[in-house]
Structure formats: structure tokens, C-alpha cells
Write a protein that holds these residues in place. Structure first.
Motif, short mmCIF file in Angstrom:
data_model
loop_
_atom_site.label_atom_id
_atom_site.label_comp_id
_atom_site.label_asym_id
_atom_site.label_seq_id
_atom_site.Cartn_x
_atom_site.Cartn_y
_atom_site.Cartn_z
N MET A 1 0.83 -1.21 0.00
CA MET A 1 0.00 0.00 0.00
C MET A 1 0.86 1.25 0.00
O MET A 1 0.59 2.20 -0.74
N PHE A 2 1.92 1.25 0.79
CA PHE A 2 2.75 2.44 0.91
C PHE A 2 3.60 2.67 -0.33
O PHE A 2 4.16 3.74 -0.51
N SER A 3 3.75 1.65 -1.21
CA SER A 3 4.54 1.80 -2.43
C SER A 3 3.70 2.21 -3.63
O SER A 3 4.19 2.24 -4.75
N LEU A 4 2.43 2.50 -3.42
CA LEU A 4 1.55 2.92 -4.50
C LEU A 4 2.09 4.17 -5.19
O LEU A 4 2.56 5.10 -4.54
N GLN A 5 2.00 4.19 -6.52
CA GLN A 5 2.38 5.37 -7.29
C GLN A 5 1.16 6.10 -7.85
O GLN A 5 1.23 7.30 -8.10
N VAL A 6 0.07 5.40 -8.03
CA VAL A 6 -1.13 5.99 -8.63
C VAL A 6 -2.36 5.58 -7.84
O VAL A 6 -2.59 4.39 -7.60
N ILE A 7 -3.18 6.58 -7.47
CA ILE A 7 -4.52 6.35 -6.94
C ILE A 7 -5.48 7.10 -7.83
O ILE A 7 -5.48 8.34 -7.86
N ALA A 8 -6.29 6.35 -8.59
CA ALA A 8 -7.24 6.95 -9.54
C ALA A 8 -8.63 6.44 -9.22
O ALA A 8 -8.99 5.32 -9.59
N LEU A 9 -9.41 7.24 -8.52
CA LEU A 9 -10.75 6.85 -8.08
C LEU A 9 -11.78 7.90 -8.51
O LEU A 9 -12.76 8.14 -7.80
N SER A 10 -11.57 8.52 -9.66
CA SER A 10 -12.48 9.57 -10.11
C SER A 10 -13.81 9.00 -10.55
O SER A 10 -13.92 7.83 -10.93
N SER A 11 -14.86 9.85 -10.45
CA SER A 11 -16.21 9.50 -10.91
C SER A 11 -16.75 8.23 -10.26
O SER A 11 -17.33 7.35 -10.93
N ASN A 12 -16.55 8.10 -8.98
CA ASN A 12 -17.04 6.93 -8.25
C ASN A 12 -18.04 7.30 -7.15
O ASN A 12 -18.41 6.45 -6.34
N LYS A 13 -18.46 8.55 -7.11
CA LYS A 13 -19.43 9.03 -6.11
C LYS A 13 -18.95 8.81 -4.68
O LYS A 13 -19.75 8.52 -3.78
N LEU A 14 -17.65 8.92 -4.50
CA LEU A 14 -17.09 8.77 -3.16
C LEU A 14 -17.54 9.94 -2.29
O LEU A 14 -17.63 11.07 -2.74
N THR A 15 -17.83 9.67 -1.03
CA THR A 15 -18.27 10.70 -0.10
C THR A 15 -17.28 10.82 1.06
O THR A 15 -16.32 10.05 1.16
N GLY A 16 -17.53 11.78 1.93
CA GLY A 16 -16.65 11.98 3.07
C GLY A 16 -15.47 12.85 2.71
O GLY A 16 -15.52 13.64 1.75
N GLY A 17 -14.39 12.72 3.45
CA GLY A 17 -13.19 13.51 3.20
C GLY A 17 -12.00 12.64 2.84
O GLY A 17 -12.08 11.40 2.85
N ILE A 18 -10.91 13.28 2.50
CA ILE A 18 -9.67 12.55 2.21
C ILE A 18 -9.03 12.17 3.55
O ILE A 18 -8.77 13.03 4.38
N PRO A 19 -8.78 10.89 3.81
CA PRO A 19 -8.19 10.50 5.08
C PRO A 19 -6.76 11.03 5.22
O PRO A 19 -6.00 11.07 4.26
N SER A 20 -6.41 11.44 6.40
CA SER A 20 -5.07 11.98 6.65
C SER A 20 -3.98 10.94 6.44
O SER A 20 -2.82 11.28 6.19
#
Length: 382
Positions: A1-20
Motif C-alpha cells: 500500500m505504501f509503495s503505491l504510485q497511482v490512486i485513480a478513483l475519479s467519478s465513483n461518487k465517493l463521499t466523506g473527506g480525504i483520510p489523513s
């Protein structure tokens, strides 16, 4: 998880906030959460992503101000925060912290105050979009070096499986198909829909590689600079809905790549330039300027060529009449000299007259005698 280079979650109706905890993804290069239903403030922990190159948070419900921890993102090339509810001023440190920033779109938010002059320090910036905010004052844009020359090398923004070259969500529809595949070559400034005042900044005329300039929907006054012809690569120019006055400079006709022009709803006056590329634009490009005249508008100019045609032809006709009079006078003079001249001479010198008419008698006698001999010969042949 910590080695991720790309997080692409656009247009998924995600709610809430960005976790710290997102700050723990220390190798992250792309974070794309646009067009979701996220809200709240951007966590300061994003400032820990020192390798982040592309950040897309547009079309959500984020609010507050930009966290100062963004100053710790030296690799950032794309920052798209458009269509949210961010407020406060645009912080001056934006122009001091991102030496590699090539795209910044803060449009459709609630930013207010002046456009910080520090943005001129963004030497790699190619796309600046602060449209539809509450910005005021004069536009302070100086030495944007990447816009001062034509972009000829297609540098991808992120050389991995996910290329961060997607067009900003706030771009107008007509731009999307034209530049999606060549976005790294585009240079654009869009400050439309604000409350900017003053004249069009002269330093903008130094950006000879600029393709798109949109200053519409402000309160900009003064005249269109004659030096606008220096923007030789300009493809789209929108200065509509301002307080611009004076004439349209003829130098604008030299912008041969200009495909879209909108000067409507200003206080411009005089004749619309009718040379070069200007003849390709319709009346809508100049509508709402009561003082403008000439094609393609229906209003004709007082000094239009058609108004001058009558007097010019009348003057030419007058000159032709004079020439005709001299021509016929010369013919009459020649006839008089040829006929009356010899008569006067013979009338004055009787000896010349006797000799002249004696020769005429001899010639006439010879001609008549030859005619008689000819008729006699034809009679004998019968």
C-alpha cells in the motif's frame, strides 16, 4: 500500500473527506479523485507526498483554503482544484514553491483578492486557469517563460502507465477534442468571469507562444494593445464583456492562426479591420459594440468606400470631358488649316492661283479625254 504510485478513483461518487493517512503513501505520484462527492478540507498530510506530480481534486465539494503544507511538493506538475468551494486569497507561496508546475486550474471556486504577482515566477507554467472566481484588482502576470516560446517537445507529465495529461475538467468543450492528445504542447491563460480592472497587461504581449487567452467577463478597460500582433501563435482570443474602448487595432489582422475571436459587449468603436484573418469572423464576434461599423456588421461606416465612389467618379468624368473638348478642338483646327490655309494663300498671290488652277484644268481635261477614248474602244468591240 505504501509503495503505491497511482490512486485513480475519479467519478465513483465517493463521499466523506480525504483520510489523513494518505500522507503515508510516500511514493505516490498521481492522486486523481475528481468528479466525486468528497467534501471538507484538504488534509495537511498531503504535504508529505514529496514525489507527487499530478493532483486532481476537481468537481467535488472541498472548501477552506489551500494548506500551506503544499509548499513541500517540489515535484508537482499538475494542480487541478477547479469546481469546488475553496475560498480566501490565492496564497503567494504558490508562485514560489512549484518550479516544475505546468498546469494550475483553480477556476470555479470562491477565491478572492488579487492575482498574486508571484505566479509570474512559475517558469514552467503552460496552463493557468483561475476563471469564475471573485478575483479583483489588476492581473499581475509577468515573466511566464514557458509561455514566451512555442512548445515543440511533447513532454509527458508523468511517464508511467497512468499519464497525467488529461485535460482539466473546467476546460470548455471546444478545447477538449482539439488538445486532449497534445495537452503538453498547449499554453493557455483563462481569467474570465472575475472582477479584474485596469488595462490589459502589456507584459502579456511578451508571451508569443500563447495559444489561448480568455479575459472575458471582467471590468477591464482601456484599449486593445497594438502589440497584440506579437502573440503570433494565438488560436483563441476572448475579450468579451469588458469595458474596452477605442478602435480595434489593424495589427490584429496578422494573427493568422486565430480560429476563435470574441470582442462582443464592449465599448469599441470605429471600423472593423477588413484585412487578413479578420474577414473570417462573423458578426457575433463584434456584437454589442454600438460604435463599431463595417463588415460583417450591418452598420456601415461614414467613410465607407461606397460613399466615396460618387464624388470620385464625378471628378473623373469632369477630367474626361475636358480631354474630349481638347480632342475635338484639335480636329477642327487641323481641318481649318488643311482646307482654308491653301485657299487664303492662293487668294493673296494671284500668280500662284493662276498656276494652280491651270494645273487642275490640265488634269481634269486629261481625265475626261481618257474616259471618252475608253467608251469609244468598247463601242467598236461590239
Amino acid at each position: 500500500m505504501f509503495s503505491l504510485q497511482v490512486i485513480a478513483l475519479s467519478s465513483n461518487k465517493l463521499t466523506g473527506g480525504i483520510p489523513s493517512s494518505i500522507g503515508n503513501c510516500s511514493f505516490l505520484k498521481v492522486l486523481d479523485l475528481e468528479n466525486d462527492l468528497l467534501s471538507g478540507h484538504i488534509p495537511r498530510s498531503l504535504g508529505k507526498l514529496s514525489h507527487l506530480q499530478s493532483l486532481h481534486l476537481s468537481s467535488n465539494q472541498f472548501s477552506g483554503e489551500l494548506p500551506s503544507s503544499f509548499q513541500n511538493l517540489p515535484s508537482l506538475e499538475t494542480l487541478d482544484l477547479s469546481n469546488n468551494s475553496f475560498s480566501q486569497n490565492i496564497p503567494p507561496w504558490v508562485g514560489r514553491s512549484f518550479s516544475k508546475l505546468r498546469i494550475i486550474t483553480l477556476g470555479m471556486n470562491a477565491f478572492h483578492g488579487k492575482v498574486p504577482c508571484e505566479l509570474s515566477n512559475l517558469s514552467s507554467l503552460q496552463i493557468l486557469n483561475h476563471a469564475n472566481n471573485n478575483l479583483s484588482g489588476t492581473a499581475c502576470l509577468g515573466d511566464l517563460k514557458a509561455m514566451a516560446k512555442r512548445q515543440t517537445i511533447d513532454h509527458y507529465l508523468f511517464n508511467a502507465k497512468y499519464r497525467g495529461t488529461k485535460a482539466p475538467a473546467s476546460w470548455k468543450a471546444w478545447l477538449l477534442p482539439k488538445y486532449t492528445k497534445t495537452l503538453p504542447l498547449v499554453t493557455s491563460i483563462d481569467l474570465s468571469g472575475n472582477s479584474l480592472v485596469g488595462e490589459i497587461p502589456e507584459e502579456l504581449m511578451k508571451l508569443s507562444g500563447l495559444l489561448v487567452l480568455n479575459l472575458s467577463g471582467n471590468q477591464i478597460s482601456g484599449q486593445i494593445p497594438k502589440s497584440i500582433s506579437a502573440l503570433s501563435d494565438l488560436s483563441s482570443l476572448d475579450l468579451s464583456n469588458n469595458n474596452l474602448s477605442g478602435v480595434i487595432p489593424t495589427s490584429i489582422s496578422s494573427l493568422s492562426f486565430l480560429g476563435s475571436l470574441n470582442l462582443s459587449d464592449n465599448i469599441l468603436s470605429g471600423k472593423i479591420p477588413s484585412t487578413g484573418h479578420m474577414v473570417t469572423f462573423g458578426a457575433s464576434s463584434f456584437a454589442g459594440n454600438p460604435g463599431l461599423c463595417g463588415d460583417p456588421l450591418a452598420a456601415k461606416c461614414p467613410d465607407d468606400y461606397s460613399c466615396k465612389a460618387g464624388p470620385i467618379k464625378e471628378e473623373e468624368a469632369g477630367m474626361d470631358d475636358v480631354h474630349d473638348r481638347w480632342f475635338y478642338l484639335s480636329i477642327a483646327s487641323g481641318f481649318a488649316a488643311g482646307v482654308l490655309g491653301p485657299y487664303l494663300i492662293l487668294a493673296i498671290r494671284k500668280s500662284w492661283a493662276d498656276a494652280y488652277f491651270g494645273i487642275v484644268d490640265k488634269i481634269a481635261h486629261r481625265v475626261l479625254n481618257n474616259q471618252r477614248l475608253g467608251r469609244a474602244a468598247r463601242w467598236n468591240q461590239r
